[in-house]
Design a protein around this motif. Structure first.
Motif, mmCIF file in Angstrom:
data_model
loop_
_atom_site.group_PDB
_atom_site.id
_atom_site.type_symbol
_atom_site.label_atom_id
_atom_site.label_comp_id
_atom_site.label_asym_id
_atom_site.label_seq_id
_atom_site.Cartn_x
_atom_site.Cartn_y
_atom_site.Cartn_z
ATOM 1 N N LEU A 5 0.163 4.018 -14.745
ATOM 2 C CA LEU A 5 1.601 3.840 -14.567
ATOM 3 C C LEU A 5 1.928 3.435 -13.136
ATOM 4 O O LEU A 5 2.813 2.609 -12.902
ATOM 5 N N ALA A 6 1.209 4.000 -12.173
ATOM 6 C CA ALA A 6 1.433 3.641 -10.773
ATOM 7 C C ALA A 6 1.134 2.166 -10.523
ATOM 8 O O ALA A 6 1.861 1.485 -9.792
ATOM 9 N N ILE A 7 0.073 1.655 -11.156
ATOM 10 C CA ILE A 7 -0.262 0.236 -11.020
ATOM 11 C C ILE A 7 0.855 -0.631 -11.597
ATOM 12 O O ILE A 7 1.289 -1.604 -10.979
ATOM 13 N N ALA A 8 1.328 -0.270 -12.792
ATOM 14 C CA ALA A 8 2.389 -1.045 -13.445
ATOM 15 C C ALA A 8 3.666 -1.036 -12.609
ATOM 16 O O ALA A 8 4.322 -2.084 -12.430
ATOM 17 N N LEU A 9 4.045 0.120 -12.089
ATOM 18 C CA LEU A 9 5.259 0.221 -11.285
ATOM 19 C C LEU A 9 5.130 -0.555 -9.973
ATOM 20 O O LEU A 9 6.076 -1.206 -9.524
ATOM 21 N N THR A 10 3.957 -0.511 -9.363
ATOM 22 C CA THR A 10 3.747 -1.225 -8.103
ATOM 23 C C THR A 10 3.821 -2.731 -8.312
ATOM 24 O O THR A 10 4.420 -3.452 -7.506
ATOM 25 N N VAL A 11 3.210 -3.209 -9.402
ATOM 26 C CA VAL A 11 3.310 -4.634 -9.731
ATOM 27 C C VAL A 11 4.768 -5.015 -9.970
ATOM 28 O O VAL A 11 5.230 -6.080 -9.523
ATOM 29 N N GLY A 12 5.503 -4.152 -10.662
ATOM 30 C CA GLY A 12 6.917 -4.417 -10.907
ATOM 31 C C GLY A 12 7.718 -4.509 -9.621
ATOM 32 O O GLY A 12 8.567 -5.407 -9.469
ATOM 33 N N ILE A 13 7.468 -3.600 -8.691
ATOM 34 C CA ILE A 13 8.161 -3.645 -7.404
ATOM 35 C C ILE A 13 7.817 -4.913 -6.638
ATOM 36 O O ILE A 13 8.680 -5.540 -6.006
ATOM 37 N N VAL A 54 0.845 -1.200 0.000
ATOM 38 C CA VAL A 54 0.000 0.000 0.000
ATOM 39 C C VAL A 54 0.880 1.249 0.000
ATOM 40 O O VAL A 54 0.602 2.217 -0.722
ATOM 41 N N ALA A 55 1.948 1.216 0.794
ATOM 42 C CA ALA A 55 2.869 2.348 0.827
ATOM 43 C C ALA A 55 3.542 2.554 -0.529
ATOM 44 O O ALA A 55 3.720 3.687 -0.984
ATOM 45 N N VAL A 56 3.909 1.449 -1.194
ATOM 46 C CA VAL A 56 4.495 1.536 -2.539
ATOM 47 C C VAL A 56 3.483 2.151 -3.510
ATOM 48 O O VAL A 56 3.821 3.036 -4.306
ATOM 49 N N ALA A 57 2.239 1.679 -3.438
ATOM 50 C CA ALA A 57 1.198 2.182 -4.335
ATOM 51 C C ALA A 57 0.941 3.669 -4.111
ATOM 52 O O ALA A 57 0.777 4.437 -5.071
#
Length: 259
Positions: A166-174, A152-155
């Motif tokens: 883009l935030a969803i894609a980056l969070t999934v990547g992390i 949640v903090a990453v998102a």
């Protein structure tokens, strides 16, 4: 920081997410788990309990992850896109209180969901009337919540300065890289290239080591496989501190945005 204002924001987030019919996922989870439990004896005689344990814990984590990513990335981003952030800025609410309140509100929703799904999971498994590592499962569920809170903090961090998609894609990547960060170090060591080793070690230090919070396999295959209590406490502290660091970074970025 005024904890009263943080609490108000958290309660509002909790109510908004609950109103979005998130709790219907509990019904879907229960129906799916009961269906799988009924089918397993037909296709996996003798190993159905372990398969059910594995599938159940994975389903709890996946359901929570979907909520953490898709709801978490929009907590701040939607406020910015809808311009409602101007109303919040006009009020005596600091950026840190705003970010922390959003995080606590969604984390509370995830705590309720993980607790409810774990209770349903234990109830279904209990119908087998076979011994299973209850304490190990409960500990694994607790660490799943810590992992989801971190995500949640990453998102929220990515939602502060990027678009929702883009935030969803980056969070999934992390999330994916966080689970394979230890493998990156092993890959760097196998390359026997000093530059590659430094790069992979740097990535390992930068990325969250989500393997620390993943006790699913230990829960499925026995209590004896769990790490000692000191290591569990250290891993839990790691998750909390990493979450706090991400929220601090999100607060700094959010405070420097021009609205």
């Amino acid at each position: 920081m005024n904890l009263g204002r943080v609490w108000v924001i958290a309660v509002n987030v909790f109510r908004e997410v609950i109103r979005d019919r998130i709790l219907y996922l509990l019904g879907v989870f229960a129906i799916a788990l009961v269906s799988i439990a009924a089918l397993l004896p037909e296709v996996a005689a003798g190993t159905e309990l372990k398969i059910l344990l594995d599938v159940g814990l994975a389903a709890i984590g996946l359901t929570g992850l979907v909520i953490a990513i898709f709801v978490g990335t929009g907590l701040v981003n939607k406020e910015i896109e809808k311009r409602t952030v101007y109303v919040l800025i006009a009020k005596p609410v600091s950026k840190a209180e705003f970010i922390l309140g959003k995080h606590l509100g969604l984390s509370a929703v995830l705590a309720v969901l993980v607790t409810a799904m774990t209770l349903i999971f234990v109830a279904v498994v209990s119908f087998y009337r076979a011994p299973f590592p209850l304490a190990s499962i409960l500990i694994a569920a607790l660490f799943q919540f810590l992992e989801l809170s971190l995500m949640v903090a990453v998102a929220i961090l990515f939602g502060v300065f990027t678009s929702s998609l883009l935030a969803i894609a980056l969070t999934v990547g992390i999330y994916l890289m966080g689970h394979f960060s230890r493998d990156l170090v092993s890959l760097g060591n196998l390359s026997q290239n000093p530059v590659m080793e430094r790069i992979t070690q740097g990535l390992y230090l930068l990325l969250p080591d989500l393997a620390r919070l993943n006790l699913k396999n230990q829960a499925v295959y026995g209590l004896a496989a769990l790490p000692p209590a000191s290591e569990l406490w250290a891993n839990a502290a790691y998750g909390v501190l990493y979450t706090a660091l991400l929220l601090a970074i999100a607060t700094v970025i959010f405070s420097r945005r021009q609205f």
